[in-house]
Design a protein around this motif. Structure first.
Motif, PDB file in Angstrom:
ATOM      1  N   LEU A 132     -16.119 -25.711 -33.322  1.00  0.00           N
ATOM      2  CA  LEU A 132     -15.530 -24.444 -33.733  1.00  0.00           C
ATOM      3  C   LEU A 132     -15.899 -24.176 -35.175  1.00  0.00           C
ATOM      4  O   LEU A 132     -15.944 -25.089 -36.004  1.00  0.00           O
ATOM      5  N   LEU A 133     -16.171 -22.938 -35.492  1.00  0.00           N
ATOM      6  CA  LEU A 133     -16.524 -22.528 -36.835  1.00  0.00           C
ATOM      7  C   LEU A 133     -15.297 -21.942 -37.521  1.00  0.00           C
ATOM      8  O   LEU A 133     -14.649 -21.055 -36.962  1.00  0.00           O
ATOM      9  N   TYR A 134     -14.967 -22.444 -38.676  1.00  0.00           N
ATOM     10  CA  TYR A 134     -13.880 -21.914 -39.488  1.00  0.00           C
ATOM     11  C   TYR A 134     -14.474 -21.350 -40.758  1.00  0.00           C
ATOM     12  O   TYR A 134     -15.412 -21.929 -41.311  1.00  0.00           O
ATOM     13  N   SER A 135     -13.957 -20.239 -41.246  1.00  0.00           N
ATOM     14  CA  SER A 135     -14.447 -19.627 -42.472  1.00  0.00           C
ATOM     15  C   SER A 135     -13.274 -19.183 -43.320  1.00  0.00           C
ATOM     16  O   SER A 135     -12.193 -18.894 -42.815  1.00  0.00           O
ATOM     17  N   GLN A 136     -13.516 -19.115 -44.621  1.00  0.00           N
ATOM     18  CA  GLN A 136     -12.507 -18.598 -45.553  1.00  0.00           C
ATOM     19  C   GLN A 136     -13.226 -18.021 -46.758  1.00  0.00           C
ATOM     20  O   GLN A 136     -14.163 -18.616 -47.290  1.00  0.00           O
TER      21      GLN A 136
END
Length: 138
Positions: A132-136
């Motif tokens: 899963l790709l998480y971004s912030q």
């Protein structure tokens, strides 16, 4: 067709191509300043294809973090698809990564981009499940 390293002078034409490429996701990270910094940090890795008349036919942004390569915005203008432009751009980027000792490259495809998924699968890239790709924004 002329293949060469991408440079900041290619930005306007590249951005126009990206805007007109179905399935391409653009964000503030694609602003001129951000792309200029990316090209400077990853000098000589990203590639473009230019027609003999000087117009842009394709792009491939590529760089690495010292451990893994990453490819972004592989795009080919509609009238040049099916001519091997995308394949050639990808091959040139991977050659540049190998020259710098990088042995693995990752890329991201937007889930609904069936054409993009077909392109990468056709080149032998393996789809990864379970990541899963998480971004912030920072």
């Amino acid at each position: 067709m002329i293949y060469r390293d991408m440079n900041t002078a290619d930005y306007d034409a590249a951005y126009e191509l990206w805007e007109n490429t179905e399935g391409m996701g653009l964000s503030s990270a694609d602003a001129r300043e951000e792309i200029t910094l990316y090209l400077e940090r990853n000098s000589g890795i990203s590639q473009v294809c230019v027609r003999e008349d000087g117009t842009l036919a394709g792009t491939a942004l590529c760089g690495h973090d010292g451990r893994r390569g990453y490819m972004y915005h592989v795009a080919v203008s509609g009238d040049c698809r099916g001519l091997g432009v995308g394949r050639a751009l990808v091959a040139r980027c991977l050659d540049r990564l190998r020259e710098q000792g990088i042995v693995k490259c990752h890329l991201m495809v937007i889930a609904g981009n069936e054409q993009g998924q077909g392109f990468w699968a056709g080149l032998g890239w393996q789809r990864r499940d379970g990541i899963l790709l998480y971004s912030q924004d920072v």
